[in-house]
Every structure is written in C-alpha cells, then in structure tokens.
Design a protein around this motif. Sequence first.
Motif, PDB file in Angstrom:
ATOM      1  N   THR A 266       4.243  -0.681   8.164  1.00 17.91           N
ATOM      2  CA  THR A 266       5.339   0.295   8.198  1.00 17.91           C
ATOM      3  C   THR A 266       4.798   1.702   8.453  1.00 17.91           C
ATOM      4  O   THR A 266       5.438   2.510   9.126  1.00 17.91           O
TER       5      THR A 266
ATOM      6  N   SER B 113      11.093  12.222   5.349  1.00 18.83           N
ATOM      7  CA  SER B 113      11.445  11.130   6.252  1.00 18.83           C
ATOM      8  C   SER B 113      12.155  10.013   5.479  1.00 18.83           C
ATOM      9  O   SER B 113      12.098   9.946   4.255  1.00 18.83           O
TER      10      SER B 113
ATOM     11  N   ALA C 153      13.999   2.672   5.113  1.00 21.25           N
ATOM     12  CA  ALA C 153      12.728   2.100   5.600  1.00 21.25           C
ATOM     13  C   ALA C 153      12.288   0.958   4.690  1.00 21.25           C
ATOM     14  O   ALA C 153      11.817  -0.084   5.160  1.00 21.25           O
TER      15      ALA C 153
ATOM     16  N   THR D  26       0.850  -1.196   0.000  1.00 20.78           N
ATOM     17  CA  THR D  26       0.000   0.000   0.000  1.00 20.78           C
ATOM     18  C   THR D  26       0.884   1.244   0.000  1.00 20.78           C
ATOM     19  O   THR D  26       2.046   1.188   0.420  1.00 20.78           O
ATOM     20  N   GLY D  27       0.328   2.339  -0.487  1.00 21.65           N
ATOM     21  CA  GLY D  27       1.140   3.555  -0.596  1.00 21.65           C
ATOM     22  C   GLY D  27       2.234   3.379  -1.627  1.00 21.65           C
ATOM     23  O   GLY D  27       3.330   3.949  -1.526  1.00 21.65           O
TER      24      GLY D  27
ATOM     25  N   LEU E 184      14.033  -1.150  11.229  1.00 18.42           N
ATOM     26  CA  LEU E 184      14.866   0.007  10.878  1.00 18.42           C
ATOM     27  C   LEU E 184      15.628   0.472  12.117  1.00 18.42           C
ATOM     28  O   LEU E 184      16.822   0.772  12.051  1.00 18.42           O
TER      29      LEU E 184
ATOM     30  N   ILE F 219      -7.143   4.567   8.218  1.00 22.03           N
ATOM     31  CA  ILE F 219      -6.739   3.798   7.026  1.00 22.03           C
ATOM     32  C   ILE F 219      -6.700   2.299   7.364  1.00 22.03           C
ATOM     33  O   ILE F 219      -7.054   1.445   6.558  1.00 22.03           O
TER      34      ILE F 219
ATOM     35  N   PRO G  43       3.412  10.654   6.212  1.00 21.66           N
ATOM     36  CA  PRO G  43       4.614  10.741   7.054  1.00 21.66           C
ATOM     37  C   PRO G  43       4.584  11.991   7.924  1.00 21.66           C
ATOM     38  O   PRO G  43       3.896  12.953   7.594  1.00 21.66           O
TER      39      PRO G  43
ATOM     40  N   ASN H 116      -3.968   8.873  10.312  1.00 18.73           N
ATOM     41  CA  ASN H 116      -3.622   7.603   9.666  1.00 18.73           C
ATOM     42  C   ASN H 116      -4.393   6.402  10.195  1.00 18.73           C
ATOM     43  O   ASN H 116      -4.581   5.414   9.478  1.00 18.73           O
TER      44      ASN H 116
ATOM     45  N   GLY I 246       4.328   6.154  -3.204  1.00 19.15           N
ATOM     46  CA  GLY I 246       5.029   7.061  -2.283  1.00 19.15           C
ATOM     47  C   GLY I 246       6.534   6.844  -2.311  1.00 19.15           C
ATOM     48  O   GLY I 246       7.059   6.052  -3.096  1.00 19.15           O
ATOM     49  N   GLN I 247       7.197   7.584  -1.403  1.00 13.95           N
ATOM     50  CA  GLN I 247       8.666   7.530  -1.308  1.00 13.95           C
ATOM     51  C   GLN I 247       9.194   6.138  -1.015  1.00 13.95           C
ATOM     52  O   GLN I 247      10.112   5.670  -1.674  1.00 13.95           O
TER      53      GLN I 247
ATOM     54  N   GLN J 220      -8.477  -1.345   5.874  1.00 11.18           N
ATOM     55  CA  GLN J 220      -7.534  -2.318   5.294  1.00 11.18           C
ATOM     56  C   GLN J 220      -7.524  -3.618   6.109  1.00 11.18           C
ATOM     57  O   GLN J 220      -7.394  -4.705   5.553  1.00 11.18           O
TER      58      GLN J 220
ATOM     59  N   VAL K  60       2.270   0.228   3.932  1.00 11.24           N
ATOM     60  CA  VAL K  60       3.166   1.387   3.990  1.00 11.24           C
ATOM     61  C   VAL K  60       2.371   2.685   3.869  1.00 11.24           C
ATOM     62  O   VAL K  60       2.724   3.711   4.451  1.00 11.24           O
TER      63      VAL K  60
HETATM   64  N1  LIG Z   1       8.117   2.145  10.734  1.00  2.10           N
HETATM   65  C1  LIG Z   1       9.169   2.763  10.206  1.00  2.10           C
HETATM   66  O1  LIG Z   1      10.322   2.445  10.526  1.00  2.10           O
HETATM   67  C2  LIG Z   1       8.998   3.870   9.213  1.00  2.10           C
HETATM   68  C3  LIG Z   1       7.749   4.310   8.867  1.00  2.10           C
HETATM   69  N2  LIG Z   1       7.584   5.322   7.957  1.00  2.10           N
HETATM   70  C4  LIG Z   1       6.210   5.716   7.646  1.00  2.10           C
HETATM   71  O2  LIG Z   1       5.817   5.138   6.401  1.00  2.10           O
HETATM   72  C5  LIG Z   1       4.728   5.894   5.855  1.00  2.10           C
HETATM   73  C6  LIG Z   1       4.959   6.156   4.368  1.00  2.10           C
HETATM   74  O3  LIG Z   1       6.080   6.989   4.203  1.00  2.10           O
HETATM   75  P1  LIG Z   1       6.466   7.599   2.768  1.00  2.10           P
HETATM   76  O4  LIG Z   1       6.452   6.542   1.725  1.00  2.10           O
HETATM   77  O5  LIG Z   1       7.682   8.402   2.983  1.00  2.10           O
HETATM   78  O6  LIG Z   1       5.239   8.595   2.547  1.00  2.10           O
HETATM   79  P2  LIG Z   1       4.711   9.223   1.180  1.00  2.10           P
HETATM   80  O7  LIG Z   1       3.815  10.357   1.532  1.00  2.10           O
HETATM   81  O8  LIG Z   1       5.829   9.457   0.227  1.00  2.10           O
HETATM   82  O9  LIG Z   1       3.837   8.035   0.584  1.00  2.10           O
HETATM   83  C7  LIG Z   1       2.689   7.578   1.228  1.00  2.10           C
HETATM   84  C8  LIG Z   1       1.769   7.069   0.139  1.00  2.10           C
HETATM   85  O10 LIG Z   1       0.652   6.462   0.775  1.00  2.10           O
HETATM   86  C9  LIG Z   1      -0.482   6.760  -0.016  1.00  2.10           C
HETATM   87  N3  LIG Z   1      -1.695   6.551   0.773  1.00  2.10           N
HETATM   88  C10 LIG Z   1      -2.277   7.406   1.644  1.00  2.10           C
HETATM   89  N4  LIG Z   1      -3.412   6.866   2.114  1.00  2.10           N
HETATM   90  C11 LIG Z   1      -3.546   5.651   1.538  1.00  2.10           C
HETATM   91  C12 LIG Z   1      -4.509   4.625   1.625  1.00  2.10           C
HETATM   92  N5  LIG Z   1      -5.593   4.756   2.382  1.00  2.10           N
HETATM   93  N6  LIG Z   1      -4.337   3.519   0.891  1.00  2.10           N
HETATM   94  C13 LIG Z   1      -3.255   3.383   0.088  1.00  2.10           C
HETATM   95  N7  LIG Z   1      -2.298   4.318  -0.044  1.00  2.10           N
HETATM   96  C14 LIG Z   1      -2.443   5.438   0.690  1.00  2.10           C
HETATM   97  C15 LIG Z   1      -0.269   8.191  -0.474  1.00  2.10           C
HETATM   98  O11 LIG Z   1      -1.054   8.494  -1.622  1.00  2.10           O
HETATM   99  C16 LIG Z   1       1.228   8.191  -0.762  1.00  2.10           C
HETATM  100  O12 LIG Z   1       1.506   7.868  -2.124  1.00  2.10           O
HETATM  101  C17 LIG Z   1       4.634   7.152   6.719  1.00  2.10           C
HETATM  102  O13 LIG Z   1       3.581   7.010   7.662  1.00  2.10           O
HETATM  103  C18 LIG Z   1       5.987   7.196   7.411  1.00  2.10           C
HETATM  104  O14 LIG Z   1       5.941   7.930   8.612  1.00  2.10           O
HETATM  105  C19 LIG Z   1       8.651   5.915   7.350  1.00  2.10           C
HETATM  106  C20 LIG Z   1       9.921   5.511   7.659  1.00  2.10           C
HETATM  107  C21 LIG Z   1      10.198   4.471   8.626  1.00  2.10           C
END
Ligand SMILES: NC(=O)C1=CN([C@@H]2O[C@H](COP(=O)(O)OP(=O)(O)OC[C@H]3O[C@@H](n4cnc5c(N)ncnc54)[C@H](O)[C@@H]3O)[C@@H](O)[C@H]2O)C=CC1
Length: 326
Positions: free
Chosen positions: A130, A237, A242, A11-12, A159, A109, A92, A106, A15-16, A113, A88
């Motif tokens: 994640t 972030s 990650a 999922t996501g 991580l 969501i 962020p 969040n 994103g990054q 799911q 994922v």
């Molecule tokens: N647990 C860990 O160690 C880590 C967790 N994270 C978390 O991972 C998450 C994602 O980070 P990034 O990829 O950098 O964020 P991002 O903003 O680049 O990508 C997130 C993606 O999720 C999508 N999204 C949002 N709601 C959704 C839904 N209901 N269903 C499907 N997709 C959905 C968005 O459209 C976006 O493309 C954040 O919450 C961040 O804080 C980030 C780094 C480490």
Amino acid sequence: MSTTPVKVAVTGAAGQIGYSLLFRIASGALLGPDTPVELRLLEITPALKALEGVVMELDDCAFPTLAGVEIGDDPNAIFNGTNLAMLVGAMPRKEGMDRADLLAANGKIFTGQGKALNDHAADDIKVLVTGNPANTNALIAMSNAPDIPRERFNALTRLDHNRAKTQLAKKLGVSVTEITNLAIWGNHDDSMYPDLYNTKVGGKVAADLVEQTWITEEYIPTVAKRGGAIIAARGLSSAASAANATIDHMRDWVKGTDDWVSMSVPSDGSYGVTEGIVSSFPCVVKDGQYEIVQGIELNDFSRERIAASVARLESERDQVKELGLI
Ligand SMILES: NC(=O)C1=CN([C@@H]2O[C@H](COP(=O)(O)OP(=O)(O)OC[C@H]3O[C@@H](n4cnc5c(N)ncnc54)[C@H](O)[C@@H]3O)[C@@H](O)[C@H]2O)C=CC1
Ligand SMILES: O=C([O-])CC(=O)C(=O)O
C-alpha cells in the motif's frame, strides 16, 4: 472456529492507515468470524511506544478472532512465519507532491522488507503493498525476494477501483451494486485509467450511458486526482478508505471474487503491458490465485491511456534501477 491463527503482518502499524486497518483485521473483517488471526506489527524504533498504545486499544476490544499480537522493529522477526503481509509503512506525500517523488525516500524500505520476507515468511505468503509509490515499491520488494513466486507480490489500486465505482454510481443515480466489470489499468498515480467501455451498469455498457466529454473531462480526472483532493481537504492523505481498500484487496485475494476487481500485479505481458512491471489489471480470483481477465476488447482511446500509464511505470522502474534498488 479453526485453531491455527493466520499470521497477518502489517508494517507502519502506528500510522494513520494502521489505526483503521488493525481493528478491522482483528474484528474478522479480513478473514471472517471463524478464522483467528495473529497480528505481527512492524514499526520503526521511535514509533514503538505509540504502537504499544494501539496494542492496548486492541486488547480493550476483546475481539474473539484476535489470537495474539507481536510488535517489533526487526522485519526478520516480525515476518517470521507470516502468511499475509500488508506493507503500509512508508512516508505519505504532502500537498504539491507526486507519489513518484516518494521513490527515493520510500524505495529502500522495500529492499530490506523484500529480503526479510524472502528469508522468513511462510511458504504461502501473499504480499500487498500500500505504501507509495505502491506499484514500484511492490516491484522493489518482489525483486529482492527471489525465492517467493512473483505473483505473490501485489500493489493496491483497489482504492481507485472503489472511487471509480462510487463516482459512476453517483453520476447515474444507481447503487454501486449495479456496477460490474469495472477496472483500473496502469499505475496508482494520476495516469491511472478507469475503463468505462467494458464496465456494465445493470447489463448496459457504462460508456453508452454518459457523455464522452464527462468521461474525459470529469470522470477520469476526478478518480485519478482523488488522493490529492483528499490531501487538500484534510491536510492528510486518505487513511480509512485506504485501509478499507487494503482489506478488500487482501480478502478477495484469499477468499475469491464474483466480479472483476482491480489488482496491481506483475505483468505477464497481457494487453501489451511491459512484462515484469507491477501494473493494475482487471482480475478474478479463485482458490487463492488471481488471474488477469483475458479477451477484453480495448478501444484506441483505452489503449493510448494504458500505454501512457505503463510509460510512467517504466520510468519509475528505470529510476529504481539507477538507485540500485532492483
Ligand atoms: N496505494 C494507496 O491507495 C494508498 C497509499 N497510501 C500510502 O500509504 C503509506 C502510509 O500512509 P499513512 O499511514 O497515512 O502514513 P503515516 O505517516 O501516518 O504512517 C506511516 C507509518 O509507517 C512507519 N514506517 C516508516 N518507515 C517504516 C519502516 N521502514 N518499517 C515499518 N514502518 C515504517 C512510520 O513510522 C509511520 O508510523 C504512504 O506511503 C501513503 O502515501 C495512502 C493512501 C492510499
Ligand atoms: O494521494 C495520496 O498520496 C494517497 C493515496 O495514494 C491516495 O489517496 O490514493
């Protein structure tokens, strides 16, 4: 190569983290060169066009292990028959925020799911969360999927584990391969606790090789605040690290371990951690099943740190209860 592809949902995906994760799963870094994978990618509707571009790039890699890709915005369709799910997709945090500040945005969501996984995933489903706050989002997904065994829901603290390993290796001037029995306890927030009193370096106890003040004043804060340091430096972030940790966790959960790894799993009450919350423990994996390592001696300092992190998890659990998410 075996013939039936393993269905891996992400999922996501636009994103990054997705941008680092998908190519590694497709290249065989998750399940090896002999296991074909089918990617099932979930995004919100406005991000589907960007996701189409990512799929074009996946096509352009001609990965031998990539058997197919399906994309969409409906979790019921994307999770249909899924064997492994990496959740994922979530907002962020930005500079100055705590991860718990993301709960209201969040958390919801993971209700939908969780239900969609409950109704449509394959019987052998494994779910790794994640998206932050990862531990409590995993609790939400698990609570909304009553037909899936609870132990199939994990959250990512690998991580933090990888960060803790490198920081210790750098301090001692050794390779990360010399460090074993390392573990993160508690929540993926700044209360997380990396325990050096049970960690071994070349067979010696890590805490005996460093000063106590380094542990309390430098090591623990550096590991615990690393996510914030990356946001301050990059303006975004952590993403590649990650994605790497998400692969490490899921690969080890499927294929097994030969050392302790840190996994956030539903607590069975081990070490006094409140039953039912999703907390990080030292785990080992065999035949696709993890076990929390038993019989570890924890000193008073470790017990206090773990209790403080568990208190954070309890508070997050209470917040999502109030929000009606569990
Ligand atoms: N647990 C860990 O160690 C880590 C967790 N994270 C978390 O991972 C998450 C994602 O980070 P990034 O990829 O950098 O964020 P991002 O903003 O680049 O990508 C997130 C993606 O999720 C999508 N999204 C949002 N709601 C959704 C839904 N209901 N269903 C499907 N997709 C959905 C968005 O459209 C976006 O493309 C954040 O919450 C961040 O804080 C980030 C780094 C480490
Ligand atoms: O710090 C953040 O918000 C992203 C994250 O979870 C990490 O890098 O550990």
